[in-house]
Design a protein around this motif. Sequence first.
Motif, PDB file in Angstrom:
ATOM      1  N   ALA A  30      32.646  31.214  51.267  1.00  0.00           N
ATOM      2  CA  ALA A  30      32.933  30.538  49.994  1.00  0.00           C
ATOM      3  C   ALA A  30      31.797  30.834  49.023  1.00  0.00           C
ATOM      4  CB  ALA A  30      33.092  29.038  50.225  1.00  0.00           C
ATOM      5  N   ASP A  31      31.903  31.959  48.324  1.00  0.00           N
ATOM      6  CA  ASP A  31      30.896  32.316  47.329  1.00  0.00           C
ATOM      7  C   ASP A  31      31.572  32.618  45.997  1.00  0.00           C
ATOM      8  OD1 ASP A  31      31.938  34.901  47.595  1.00  0.00           O
ATOM      9  OD2 ASP A  31      30.327  35.568  48.898  1.00  0.00           O
ATOM     10  N   ARG A  32      30.801  33.014  45.012  1.00  0.00           N
ATOM     11  CA  ARG A  32      31.373  33.164  43.667  1.00  0.00           C
ATOM     12  C   ARG A  32      32.367  34.316  43.537  1.00  0.00           C
ATOM     13  NH1 ARG A  32      26.956  36.168  40.267  1.00  0.00           N
ATOM     14  NH2 ARG A  32      25.640  36.787  41.980  1.00  0.00           N
ATOM     15  N   GLU A  33      32.336  35.290  44.440  1.00  0.00           N
ATOM     16  CA  GLU A  33      33.296  36.399  44.373  1.00  0.00           C
ATOM     17  C   GLU A  33      34.594  36.093  45.132  1.00  0.00           C
ATOM     18  OE1 GLU A  33      30.274  38.289  46.075  1.00  0.00           O
ATOM     19  OE2 GLU A  33      29.223  38.229  44.176  1.00  0.00           O
ATOM     20  N   SER A  34      34.612  35.031  45.900  1.00  0.00           N
ATOM     21  CA  SER A  34      35.756  34.731  46.759  1.00  0.00           C
ATOM     22  C   SER A  34      37.049  34.515  45.986  1.00  0.00           C
ATOM     23  CB  SER A  34      35.462  33.501  47.617  1.00  0.00           C
ATOM     24  OG  SER A  34      34.373  33.745  48.453  1.00  0.00           O
ATOM     25  N   GLY A  35      36.982  33.839  44.862  1.00  0.00           N
ATOM     26  CA  GLY A  35      38.187  33.572  44.085  1.00  0.00           C
ATOM     27  C   GLY A  35      38.886  34.846  43.655  1.00  0.00           C
ATOM     28  N   ALA A  36      38.111  35.803  43.164  1.00  0.00           N
ATOM     29  CA  ALA A  36      38.686  37.085  42.738  1.00  0.00           C
ATOM     30  C   ALA A  36      39.226  37.862  43.934  1.00  0.00           C
ATOM     31  CB  ALA A  36      37.639  37.906  41.993  1.00  0.00           C
ATOM     32  N   ARG A  37      38.556  37.769  45.073  1.00  0.00           N
ATOM     33  CA  ARG A  37      39.025  38.472  46.271  1.00  0.00           C
ATOM     34  C   ARG A  37      40.327  37.873  46.794  1.00  0.00           C
ATOM     35  NH1 ARG A  37      34.324  38.455  50.260  1.00  0.00           N
ATOM     36  NH2 ARG A  37      35.817  39.557  51.557  1.00  0.00           N
ATOM     37  N   ALA A  39      42.603  36.354  44.937  1.00  0.00           N
ATOM     38  CA  ALA A  39      43.632  36.785  43.984  1.00  0.00           C
ATOM     39  C   ALA A  39      44.038  38.231  44.232  1.00  0.00           C
ATOM     40  CB  ALA A  39      43.132  36.596  42.553  1.00  0.00           C
ATOM     41  N   ALA A  40      43.074  39.086  44.553  1.00  0.00           N
ATOM     42  CA  ALA A  40      43.387  40.491  44.833  1.00  0.00           C
ATOM     43  C   ALA A  40      44.242  40.621  46.091  1.00  0.00           C
ATOM     44  CB  ALA A  40      42.100  41.292  44.980  1.00  0.00           C
ATOM     45  N   LEU A  41      43.946  39.842  47.125  1.00  0.00           N
ATOM     46  CA  LEU A  41      44.766  39.873  48.344  1.00  0.00           C
ATOM     47  C   LEU A  41      46.188  39.392  48.066  1.00  0.00           C
ATOM     48  CD1 LEU A  41      42.265  38.545  51.010  1.00  0.00           C
ATOM     49  CD2 LEU A  41      43.339  40.793  50.982  1.00  0.00           C
ATOM     50  N   ALA A  42      46.325  38.437  47.165  1.00  0.00           N
ATOM     51  CA  ALA A  42      47.652  37.913  46.831  1.00  0.00           C
ATOM     52  C   ALA A  42      48.482  38.935  46.072  1.00  0.00           C
ATOM     53  CB  ALA A  42      47.518  36.632  46.009  1.00  0.00           C
ATOM     54  N   LEU A  59      38.298  28.227  44.436  1.00  0.00           N
ATOM     55  CA  LEU A  59      37.433  29.193  43.754  1.00  0.00           C
ATOM     56  C   LEU A  59      38.212  30.217  42.930  1.00  0.00           C
ATOM     57  CD1 LEU A  59      34.942  29.778  46.692  1.00  0.00           C
ATOM     58  CD2 LEU A  59      34.581  28.357  44.657  1.00  0.00           C
ATOM     59  N   VAL A  60      39.543  30.215  43.057  1.00  0.00           N
ATOM     60  CA  VAL A  60      40.388  31.126  42.278  1.00  0.00           C
ATOM     61  C   VAL A  60      40.448  30.604  40.845  1.00  0.00           C
ATOM     62  CG1 VAL A  60      42.726  32.067  42.033  1.00  0.00           C
ATOM     63  CG2 VAL A  60      41.740  31.767  44.310  1.00  0.00           C
ATOM     64  N   SER A  61      40.283  31.484  39.886  1.00  0.00           N
ATOM     65  CA  SER A  61      40.279  31.063  38.480  1.00  0.00           C
ATOM     66  C   SER A  61      41.637  30.496  38.080  1.00  0.00           C
ATOM     67  CB  SER A  61      39.930  32.251  37.575  1.00  0.00           C
ATOM     68  OG  SER A  61      41.012  33.168  37.541  1.00  0.00           O
ATOM     69  N   ASP A  62      41.639  29.657  37.067  1.00  0.00           N
ATOM     70  CA  ASP A  62      42.887  29.068  36.570  1.00  0.00           C
ATOM     71  C   ASP A  62      43.857  30.152  36.113  1.00  0.00           C
ATOM     72  OD1 ASP A  62      41.969  26.509  37.081  1.00  0.00           O
ATOM     73  OD2 ASP A  62      41.226  26.206  35.035  1.00  0.00           O
ATOM     74  N   GLU A  63      43.330  31.191  35.491  1.00  0.00           N
ATOM     75  CA  GLU A  63      44.170  32.301  35.021  1.00  0.00           C
ATOM     76  C   GLU A  63      44.864  33.003  36.196  1.00  0.00           C
ATOM     77  OE1 GLU A  63      43.013  36.593  33.388  1.00  0.00           O
ATOM     78  OE2 GLU A  63      42.413  34.969  32.027  1.00  0.00           O
ATOM     79  N   ASP A  64      44.098  33.301  37.243  1.00  0.00           N
ATOM     80  CA  ASP A  64      44.693  33.938  38.426  1.00  0.00           C
ATOM     81  C   ASP A  64      45.679  33.018  39.129  1.00  0.00           C
ATOM     82  OD1 ASP A  64      43.469  36.418  38.176  1.00  0.00           O
ATOM     83  OD2 ASP A  64      41.733  35.852  39.399  1.00  0.00           O
ATOM     84  N   ARG A  65      45.351  31.739  39.194  1.00  0.00           N
ATOM     85  CA  ARG A  65      46.257  30.777  39.832  1.00  0.00           C
ATOM     86  C   ARG A  65      47.593  30.708  39.100  1.00  0.00           C
ATOM     87  NH1 ARG A  65      43.235  25.389  41.476  1.00  0.00           N
ATOM     88  NH2 ARG A  65      41.501  26.822  41.606  1.00  0.00           N
ATOM     89  N   LEU A  66      47.543  30.707  37.777  1.00  0.00           N
ATOM     90  CA  LEU A  66      48.759  30.683  36.974  1.00  0.00           C
ATOM     91  C   LEU A  66      49.578  31.945  37.206  1.00  0.00           C
ATOM     92  CD1 LEU A  66      50.435  29.231  34.827  1.00  0.00           C
ATOM     93  CD2 LEU A  66      49.071  30.398  33.098  1.00  0.00           C
ATOM     94  N   GLU A  67      48.910  33.090  37.263  1.00  0.00           N
ATOM     95  CA  GLU A  67      49.611  34.352  37.516  1.00  0.00           C
ATOM     96  C   GLU A  67      50.291  34.326  38.888  1.00  0.00           C
ATOM     97  OE1 GLU A  67      48.644  38.985  38.516  1.00  0.00           O
ATOM     98  OE2 GLU A  67      47.175  37.886  37.336  1.00  0.00           O
ATOM     99  N   LEU A  68      49.586  33.841  39.907  1.00  0.00           N
ATOM    100  CA  LEU A  68      50.161  33.780  41.255  1.00  0.00           C
ATOM    101  C   LEU A  68      51.345  32.816  41.310  1.00  0.00           C
ATOM    102  CD1 LEU A  68      46.882  33.708  43.373  1.00  0.00           C
ATOM    103  CD2 LEU A  68      48.392  35.655  42.938  1.00  0.00           C
ATOM    104  N   ALA A  69      51.263  31.733  40.558  1.00  0.00           N
ATOM    105  CA  ALA A  69      52.351  30.754  40.548  1.00  0.00           C
ATOM    106  C   ALA A  69      53.607  31.302  39.882  1.00  0.00           C
ATOM    107  CB  ALA A  69      51.896  29.482  39.841  1.00  0.00           C
ATOM    108  N   ASN A  70      53.450  32.289  39.009  1.00  0.00           N
ATOM    109  CA  ASN A  70      54.595  32.859  38.300  1.00  0.00           C
ATOM    110  C   ASN A  70      55.302  33.965  39.077  1.00  0.00           C
ATOM    111  OD1 ASN A  70      54.494  31.195  36.048  1.00  0.00           O
ATOM    112  ND2 ASN A  70      52.932  32.453  35.077  1.00  0.00           N
ATOM    113  N   HIS A  71      54.813  34.300  40.250  1.00  0.00           N
ATOM    114  CA  HIS A  71      55.445  35.321  41.085  1.00  0.00           C
ATOM    115  C   HIS A  71      56.066  34.678  42.315  1.00  0.00           C
ATOM    116  CE1 HIS A  71      53.906  38.716  38.814  1.00  0.00           C
ATOM    117  NE2 HIS A  71      52.748  38.095  38.752  1.00  0.00           N
TER     118      HIS A  71
END
Length: 110
Positions: A30-37, A39-42, A59-71
């Motif tokens: 659980a570090d600062r790069e984990s959220g982006a990683r 999202a990339a796996l998703a 740790l996933v950004s709100d922007e990435d979370r919204l994108e994942l929720a729309n798929h």
Amino acid sequence: MMRGVVRVVARPGIASGFALAGLPVTEMPADRESGARVAALARDDRTALLLVEDTLMRLVSDEDRLELANHAVPIVVPFPAPIWDQPPGEPAEYILALLQRAIGYRVRLQ
């Protein structure tokens, strides 16, 4: 028909249980790069269901979370990190109790 793999993203101590169950696991601290990683796996086309430990999902950004929720695929499901009932310092006893329940007799750790 949807095809793909079930994949798990969890911290190292938790990932072991999923790996023992035969699921493909990505261990991630659980570090600062984990959220982006996460999202990339998703975004991997081969993944149909992504189980993500909630500590990492936060740790996933709100922007990435919204994108994942729309798929529709993959379905991203956060799961809670376990809460260990065992007092600190006694993990061996906890494991022995689990083994005794599972196999029906007491084993001895060396």
